[in-house]
Write an enzyme that holds these catalytic residues in place. Sequence first.
Site, PDB file in Angstrom:
ATOM      1  N   CYS A   2       0.711  10.142  40.504  1.00 53.70           N
ATOM      2  CA  CYS A   2      -0.627  10.648  40.515  1.00 53.70           C
ATOM      3  C   CYS A   2      -1.734  11.371  41.389  1.00 53.70           C
ATOM      4  O   CYS A   2      -1.358  11.218  42.515  1.00 53.70           O
ATOM      5  CB  CYS A   2      -1.422   9.401  39.016  1.00 53.70           C
ATOM      6  SG  CYS A   2      -0.199   8.750  37.822  1.00 53.70           S
ATOM      7  N   GLY A  28      -0.273  15.432  39.155  1.00 54.39           N
ATOM      8  CA  GLY A  28      -0.123  14.608  37.512  1.00 54.39           C
ATOM      9  C   GLY A  28      -0.329  16.123  36.537  1.00 54.39           C
ATOM     10  O   GLY A  28      -1.511  16.691  36.420  1.00 54.39           O
ATOM     11  N   ASN A 102      -3.225   4.801  41.108  1.00 57.77           N
ATOM     12  CA  ASN A 102      -2.221   5.875  41.846  1.00 57.77           C
ATOM     13  C   ASN A 102      -0.594   5.306  42.409  1.00 57.77           C
ATOM     14  O   ASN A 102      -1.307   4.540  43.404  1.00 57.77           O
ATOM     15  CB  ASN A 102      -2.207   7.006  42.642  1.00 57.77           C
ATOM     16  CG  ASN A 102      -1.038   8.341  42.983  1.00 57.77           C
ATOM     17  OD1 ASN A 102      -0.819   7.795  42.764  1.00 57.77           O
ATOM     18  ND2 ASN A 102      -1.317   8.634  44.170  1.00 57.77           N
ATOM     19  N   GLY A 103       0.750   5.074  41.643  1.00 59.74           N
ATOM     20  CA  GLY A 103       0.819   4.584  42.155  1.00 59.74           C
ATOM     21  C   GLY A 103       2.572   3.422  41.244  1.00 59.74           C
ATOM     22  O   GLY A 103       2.638   4.241  39.713  1.00 59.74           O
ATOM     23  N   TYR A 259       7.948  16.667  49.557  1.00 56.70           N
ATOM     24  CA  TYR A 259       7.353  17.530  47.995  1.00 56.70           C
ATOM     25  C   TYR A 259       6.204  17.731  47.441  1.00 56.70           C
ATOM     26  O   TYR A 259       5.060  18.671  47.273  1.00 56.70           O
ATOM     27  CB  TYR A 259       8.328  16.878  47.273  1.00 56.70           C
ATOM     28  CG  TYR A 259       8.380  17.711  45.905  1.00 56.70           C
ATOM     29  CD1 TYR A 259       8.608  18.885  45.482  1.00 56.70           C
ATOM     30  CD2 TYR A 259       7.974  17.258  45.045  1.00 56.70           C
ATOM     31  CE1 TYR A 259       8.676  19.831  44.266  1.00 56.70           C
ATOM     32  CE2 TYR A 259       7.710  17.829  43.107  1.00 56.70           C
ATOM     33  CZ  TYR A 259       7.848  18.951  43.458  1.00 56.70           C
ATOM     34  OH  TYR A 259       7.740  19.137  42.658  1.00 56.70           O
ATOM     35  N   ASP A 366      15.690  24.500  49.765  1.00 54.25           N
ATOM     36  CA  ASP A 366      14.326  23.617  48.959  1.00 54.25           C
ATOM     37  C   ASP A 366      14.424  22.417  49.909  1.00 54.25           C
ATOM     38  O   ASP A 366      14.767  22.171  50.659  1.00 54.25           O
ATOM     39  CB  ASP A 366      15.198  23.516  47.742  1.00 54.25           C
ATOM     40  CG  ASP A 366      14.317  23.257  46.583  1.00 54.25           C
ATOM     41  OD1 ASP A 366      13.096  23.706  46.893  1.00 54.25           O
ATOM     42  OD2 ASP A 366      14.832  23.279  45.259  1.00 54.25           O
ATOM     43  N   ASP A 367      13.243  22.236  49.710  1.00 52.88           N
ATOM     44  CA  ASP A 367      12.762  20.991  49.407  1.00 52.88           C
ATOM     45  C   ASP A 367      13.670  19.353  49.751  1.00 52.88           C
ATOM     46  O   ASP A 367      13.699  18.877  50.570  1.00 52.88           O
ATOM     47  CB  ASP A 367      11.570  20.367  49.236  1.00 52.88           C
ATOM     48  CG  ASP A 367      11.223  20.735  47.887  1.00 52.88           C
ATOM     49  OD1 ASP A 367      11.612  19.421  47.397  1.00 52.88           O
ATOM     50  OD2 ASP A 367      10.594  21.448  47.267  1.00 52.88           O
TER      51      ASP A 367
END
Length: 508
Positions: A2, A28, A102-103, A259, A366-367
């Site tokens: 988030c 998010g 966040n987490g 990313y 791609d990452d």
Amino acid sequence: MCGILGVMANTPVNQLLYDGLMVLQHRGQDAAGIATGKGNTFFMHKGSGMVHDVFRTRNMRALPGNMGIAHCRYPTAGSSSDSAESQPFYVNSPFGLVLAHNGNLTNTAQLQEEMFRQDLRHINTSSDSEVLLNVLAHELQESAKGFQLDLDTIFAAVAGVHRRCKGAYAVVVMIAGYGLLAFRDPFGIRPLVVGVNQTPQGPEYLVASESVALDTLGFQVLRDVAPGEALFVDMSHQLHFRQCAENPVLSPCIFEYVYLARPDSVIDGVSVYETRLRMGEYLADKVAKDLPNDIDVVIPIPDSSRPAAMQLAQRLGIPYREGFVKNRYIGRTFIMPGQAIRKKSVRQKLNTVGQEFKGKRVLLVDDSIVRGTTSHEIVEMARAAGALKVYFASAAPPVRFPNVYGIDMPTRSELIATGRSEDEIAREIGADALVYQDLDALRESISALKPGLAQFDCSCFDGQYVTGDVTPEYLDAIERAREGKVATTVVDGGDSRQLDLGLKTAGS
């Protein structure tokens, strides 16, 4: 994954928080919320959807005050899209608290049980963030003397949160009438940075998930919040720091650099963009060793793989081209809830520039490759555009293990790399050959830019969980929850309560 913001300013903060959420929208897209404080009163609006969909002019006008927090929500395994589980969360006792997180906590089930049996607190949603809020509230109540708060009491409560809560958490909290609190878990898994804006009326402070929010809102970065550290900005705009964990160790999530974060952010003193350039250099060496030397063109999968692809192409002396055009009004495919939606959105999000593929042997960069759904669709698009051969390179190692710290790649059965060799994965995604970054090279791409930063949470790559509490049984429970098999525990002589093993982390 988030996005969170917390601000103490000298003027109304509603527009500033809205603008900050727009900058952090990539973290998010499921829900968003803003809470502001004026005196001892909180004002809040939140709902499901993108930031610009949740807030209207009338909502913004109803958010007065010079202090506030904000959140954009990324749902993890098993979470609900119910707007009741969007953040921030509020609890009235003690003091009045509003929290954004966040987490992902890994011991939510234990904490839910403690809330029910010992702390006598009601948890109304299945979000671990509401659990974390109530743990903090309880610790504040236990630490306060005469129900008055001071710095020692606040920081003691954070220390209590660290003792009880396991997992990843970066948190911002408003305490009614007292100020703004922010803290980070003892491993610093999720990012958190603080900045200052000097005004004629005095300093303003902003805490955010990424430094890009500070840059765009006119704040100067002070520093990252250290693992286990808490900061508090009181109502007179005095900034206080204190270490609240016993044995903090900086181990940031390495996937932030791969990313999650924006390339223009700096996390724990390291430029995300610079790390991705270095990933491309290391990946180029692997491509030169493991792939045929007949590659005509290097094409990135937009957007996060561009720096790595450009550096790879330069190092190998191969032309770099933009072969995919991105529709920027489609959300990030990685965080789409469900394979069918994810597969459909790839075709809507990307379209090929035909002349860059026709008659060429292309290397797609791609990452990372997580489920393989996006990669398979993109390889098919390249072939349909006329590519003679399609090689694939991942700037990250194979994702073989669940992530339990707030990223939606939870079960081994959903990860394409689980139980497959690189050749088998190449066949699954339809590529002629496939190359992965080495984990040591990925670590070095970051550590080379900050030699003191040597330890990371690489659990999705190596299965080593830095918090030390993730057992095989816990991972099995994740998979059962993902399949809809939620555990129910009977407590207190037949009062049956749903204890979902901490897996419905809707707010994280």
